[in-house]
Design an enzyme around this catalytic site. Structure first.
Site, short mmCIF file in Angstrom:
data_model
loop_
_atom_site.label_atom_id
_atom_site.label_comp_id
_atom_site.label_asym_id
_atom_site.label_seq_id
_atom_site.Cartn_x
_atom_site.Cartn_y
_atom_site.Cartn_z
N THR A 33 0.83 -1.21 0.00
CA THR A 33 0.00 0.00 0.00
C THR A 33 0.86 1.26 0.00
O THR A 33 0.41 2.32 -0.40
CB THR A 33 -0.92 0.05 1.24
OG1 THR A 33 -0.12 -0.13 2.41
CG2 THR A 33 -1.99 -1.01 1.19
N GLY A 121 12.52 -9.96 4.18
CA GLY A 121 11.43 -8.99 4.17
C GLY A 121 11.31 -8.23 5.47
O GLY A 121 10.23 -7.76 5.83
N GLU A 180 17.58 3.61 -2.66
CA GLU A 180 17.10 2.27 -3.03
C GLU A 180 16.54 2.27 -4.46
O GLU A 180 16.83 1.36 -5.23
CB GLU A 180 16.00 1.85 -2.03
CG GLU A 180 15.57 0.42 -2.10
CD GLU A 180 16.64 -0.59 -1.67
OE1 GLU A 180 17.56 -0.24 -0.91
OE2 GLU A 180 16.55 -1.75 -2.13
N ASP A 192 9.80 1.13 4.71
CA ASP A 192 10.93 0.57 5.47
C ASP A 192 11.76 1.66 6.17
O ASP A 192 11.98 1.57 7.38
CB ASP A 192 11.82 -0.31 4.58
CG ASP A 192 11.02 -1.42 3.91
OD1 ASP A 192 9.83 -1.55 4.21
OD2 ASP A 192 11.58 -2.13 3.06
#
Ligand code: GLA
Length: 396
Positions: A33, A121, A180, A192
């Protein structure tokens, strides 16, 4: 002394000047999301990436990591990928973004030690980027304004820098995200790095990825257990980027800025404007954002059974519509559901392998872990080592 400091001392032969650490994160709810400007519930966990560092005067950057052999050496003026040390790309990406924002820094030695499993993850890449940016801040203090570096804040009487403000944390998170997506090549969202920076002990973060605001709600008395499937998929970046592309093309076809602006009714009425995969991804994201809103309410009311139901529903939606699960993750969730102490379970993070998050009644945690380990091994032949995670404060 922390492990990164010890590693530094062993390798470079003297005591480091600085020591920072950034926690990993667990996405409690809100799968894929974040890059759709949606909502996510997330936790910072007691798995850390630490960097011990000290300045150099020759402009070189020398980095060692306890997880990889050899060391990576490059000039502080040039950041190029080294195919032999892809782990260093996250560091170079963050340094490159700091430079682009006008942050001054020169060479340094650094030693890295992490307890965040790689590829599970749990946000190990973002923790490395966050810790890199904080290392540079410790070595060459600066503030990060809207347009780039500004003069550093004053140190306190003990010589320490003040903690980052909420606005600055968001700017740091954007910087890590740019590292990233632009340097490493994974077109992820901001979940993250925001989680690693904003973490609060015993609290769940509710992150709004349209307005970049973070609120926190206590989560007490239940165990958060991670089960790592042991499946590390290759080409995950390609599959992740593909899901993002499908979500974005779905939003475009619906005339929306992002899927955050789309509700279930509108999506159903306009289904014919999307191809099948676009529709499935949009269906997942729109439903998942609604689930986060409902789950937040359940959390505030301390209705953990209900919260757990949303976790199970989320997993089913990821599996059937987003299609980023795999048979091992599905099995882990099925096994968890069969245990009476488990409120809810789902895949967490990008998917295609990695880990599940399980919300379990505290007094049943031990029994739950035994059940999961023995059943998973029986069914797959793979070992499983479930881990209880504590919810901790963010990077510092
Ligand atoms: C990965 C990405 C995050 C987020 C999750 C899925 O962890 O890095 O930005 O998209 O997947 O929710």
């Amino acid at each position: 002394m922390r492990e990164a400091e010890q590693l530094f001392k062993r390798h470079f032969g003297y005591t480091p000047a600085h020591d920072v650490r950034a926690p990993g994160r667990l996405e409690l709810l809100g799968n894929h999301t974040d890059y759709n400007e949606g909502l996510v519930l997330s936790l910072a966990i007691d798995k850390y990436l630490g960097i011990a560092s000290a300045p150099r005067t020759d402009g070189k950057i020398k980095i060692i990591s306890s997880a990889f052999p050899g060391r990576e050496i490059f000039w502080s003026s040039e950041f190029k990928k080294n195919p032999a040390a892809p782990w260093a790309d996250h560091i170079k990406g963050a340094l490159d973004q700091l430079r682009k924002r006008g942050v001054h820094f020169t060479g340094f030695n650094a030693a890295i030690h992490s307890t965040i499993p790689i590829g599970a993850g749990l946000g190990s890449s973002a923790a490395l980027e966050v810790a890199t940016a904080l290392t540079v801040r410790a070595l060459h203090p600066f503030s990060l304004g809207e347009t780039g570096a500004t003069p550093p804040p004053k140190r306190n009487a003990r010589g320490e820098l003040p903690p980052l403000t909420a606005d600055e944390k968001i700017r740091f998170a954007r910087l890590c995200h740019a590292a990233e997506s632009q340097f490493v090549g994974v077109n992820c969202g901001l979940l993250d790095p925001i989680s690693s920076l904003f973490g609060k002990a015993w609290h769940v973060m509710s992150i709004d990825c349209r307005f970049y605001s973070v609120e926190t709600t206590p989560l007490l008395g239940e165990a958060i257990i991670v089960c790592e499937s042991g499946v590390k998929r290759e080409l995950v970046a390609g599959r992740y980027n593909e899901l993002r592309r499908l979500c974005e093309s779905a939003a475009r076809a619906l005339g929306a800025k992002s899927l955050r602006s789309v509700d279930a009714k509108f999506l159903a009425a306009n289904r014919s404007r999307l191809n099948e995969r676009e529709y499935q991804c949009a269906y997942h994201v729109v439903g998942e954002i609604q689930r986060v809103v409902a789950a937040e309410r359940a959390l505030r009311e301390e209705d953990l059974r209900q919260l757990g139901q949303y976790l199970f529903q989320s997993h089913e939606s990821s599996r059937d519509f987003l299609q980023n699960s795999c048979s091992e993750l599905d099995l882990l969730v099925e096994l968890a559901r069969a245990h009476p102490g488990c409120h809810g379970a789902r895949l967490t993070g990008g998917g295609f392998g990695g880990a599940t998050i399980n919300l379990v009644a505290y007094h049943q945690a031990g029994n739950f872990m035994e059940h999961m380990a023995s059943q998973y091994e029986q069914r797959t032949g793979r070992k499983l080592a479930p881990v209880v995670c504590q919810i901790v404060d963010g990077a510092a």
